[in-house]
Design an enzyme around this catalytic site. Structure first.
Site, PDB file in Angstrom:
ATOM      1  N   HIS A  52     -12.467 -69.963   3.167  1.00  0.00           N
ATOM      2  CA  HIS A  52     -12.052 -69.159   4.324  1.00  0.00           C
ATOM      3  C   HIS A  52     -13.049 -69.350   5.450  1.00  0.00           C
ATOM      4  CE1 HIS A  52     -10.902 -65.673   6.785  1.00  0.00           C
ATOM      5  NE2 HIS A  52      -9.739 -65.722   6.145  1.00  0.00           N
ATOM      6  N   ASP A  70      -4.295 -65.935   0.447  1.00  0.00           N
ATOM      7  CA  ASP A  70      -3.062 -66.727   0.471  1.00  0.00           C
ATOM      8  C   ASP A  70      -2.750 -67.375  -0.862  1.00  0.00           C
ATOM      9  OD1 ASP A  70      -2.284 -66.262   3.091  1.00  0.00           O
ATOM     10  OD2 ASP A  70      -3.804 -67.636   3.832  1.00  0.00           O
TER      11      ASP A  70
END
Ligand code: ACO
Length: 432
Positions: free
Chosen positions: A309, A367
């Site tokens: 991320h 996700d």
């Protein structure tokens, strides 16, 4: 001027200017250098706004290094465990958790604005049957503004702004479910005021006339948690777009349509879709080792989607929360029928033990799991980003409301470093 300052010196002229430092409640301090152009005749070059605080905000705080996400000061972990999506919506919009009567009133208010104007349904017919759901969402939400020119046009009136927020929150699941129904050629299912937000949404997505949609408590909880985790994420690309559009005093629904257009991009809202595509490509657990090799190969651009991320460098707090409910949901399913989920679980296990991923602090992000949950719920791949948009609507509208509450909203206008041709004279066509 605040006590602490930063001095900027232009070494070409020797001119020094002191700028105040502002402290937030959490997070890095900021230099208030808005007068830099006036003082030194210079702009700040900060492509992608890597170090620019574009506003002050009291809504959401993220500490990427520590893996902290707070809505109005409340840790996301506590909200995911104890709260509901609608309660989180109330919190984001109003700043405080609702009392009992406020919860009842807010829920009633939302439940009674879920229907769409029948005329809006005609817009759907203009889209090709194979249109991307996000293109439809941008169009329909933009068109929604044309149905509320009077009630919501006075954006300077706080009551009108609140009405806009309620209407949008209430109508987004209906708009999204109708997109799904239109694409698969089934009749629209009208919203039901007697169902909760999540139940009503899923009923509109999956029921058929005279047959209500039933889903397990685990599935319902999983979706509720996904909505909570995606409700806001401070000044990300789509939210900044909503604020910028709003700074021109545009209609709030068209500002949100601009935010939806921004979310559509694979670099923003499309990552969970990419996770499923990757899992489908891997296909079988026996292929995982060769893919892990590819993910680690510097000369191969393939990445393990759903890992890593930009902001959360140690862990994504949303991933930790969603992981448990994802595992529970997958256990409930007959995974022998779902090779994709087996691949995902094995991939997760191997990557979490692999030195390459451990050393680079590459952990699964939200996700990785949200894509699997959506897939398990039977939501089609191209609807994933629409689901994200439904969840994020409250963040967009809360941030818009916060901006509009400021005494004087200045239109957003970034500057540039011009690198084109120097001034030159027009050349007639014969002499070019
Ligand atoms: N798979 C394999 N290697 C990776 C991955 C990955 N998913 N992510 C990062 N790396 C490696 C890089 O190759 C680099 O290795 P090196 O130090 O040997 O050169 C190192 O880890 C650091 O990577 P960066 O690219 O510098 O990290 P950055 O912060 O720029 O990227 C990003 C973050 C874009 C999210 C990246 O991790 C990625 O592409 N992940 C997969 C896509 C994804 O899941 N995106 C969704 C993010 S969640 C969200 O947006 C809601």
């Amino acid at each position: 001027m605040s006590k602490q300052t930063v001095t900027i010196t232009d070494n070409r002229t020797g001119k020094s200017i002191e700028y105040p430092i502002h402290e937030g409640i959490h997070g890095p301090s900021v230099i208030h250098s808005q007068n830099l152009y006036k003082d030194l005749g210079m702009f700040v070059y900060d492509p992608a706004f890597m170090t620019t605080a574009s506003c002050t905000s009291k809504i959401t705080f993220i500490d990427g290094d520590k893996g902290i996400l707070l809505y109005r000061g409340y840790p996301i972990e506590q909200l995911a465990e104890h709260s509901s999506y609608l309660e989180v919506c109330y919190l984001l919009i109003n700043g405080e958790l609702p009392r009992q009567q406020q919860t009842i009133d807010f829920t009633n208010n939302i439940n009674h604005h879920t229907m769409l104007h029948e005329g809006l349904l005609d817009f759907y017919k203009g889209f090709r049957h194979d249109a991307h759901p996000m293109s439809m969402l941008v169009g329909v939400v933009g068109a929604l503004s044309s149905y509320y020119p009077d009630q919501i046009q006075d954006i300077k009136n706080p009551e009108h702004r609140y009405d806009a927020a309620i209407r949008l929150l209430a109508k987004m699941p209906t708009i999204a479910a109708n997109i799904h129904k239109y694409i698969i050629g089934q009749p629209y299912i009208y919203p039901r005021n007697n169902l909760g937000y999540v139940d009503n949404f899923m009923n509109m997505m999956f029921s058929v006339p005279k047959e209500d949609y039933k889903f397990s408590e685990t599935a319902k909880k999983a979706l509720e948690i996904i909505l909570i985790l995606h409700a806001d994420h401070e000044q990300n690309a789509s939210t900044s777009t909503v604020r910028l559009a709003g700074s021109s005093q545009a209609h709030p629904f068209s500002c949100v349509a601009a935010g939806i257009a921004t979310l559509w991009g694979p670099a923003h809202g499309g990552a969970n879709e990419a996770v499923i595509k990757m899992l489908e490509q891997i296909g079988d657990i026996k292929n995982i080792p060769q893919y892990i090799k590819k993910f680690k190969d510097k000369n191969d651009p393939t990445r393990l989607m759903g890992f890593g991320h930009r902001v959360y460098k140690n862990h994504d707090p949303r991933a930790t929360i969603i992981r448990n409910i994802c595992h529970k949901l997958l256990k409930e399913l007959d995974t022998t029928q779902q090779p994709l989920f087996e691949v995902a679980m094995e991939l997760e296990r191997i990557a979490l033990e692999d030195d390459y991923f451990i050393e680079r602090k590459l952990y699964p992000n939200v996700d990785f799991y949200s894509g699997m949950i959506f897939k398990a719920l039977g939501i089609p791949l191209n609807m994933f980003t629409v689901m994200f948009a439904v969840a994020r609507t409250v963040g967009w509208i809360s941030q818009w409301m916060e901006m509009m509450e400021e005494p004087a909203v200045k239109i957003g206008r970034p500057r540039q470093l011009y690198t084109g041709s120097a001034q030159r004279d027009y050349v007639s066509i014969d002499n070019r």
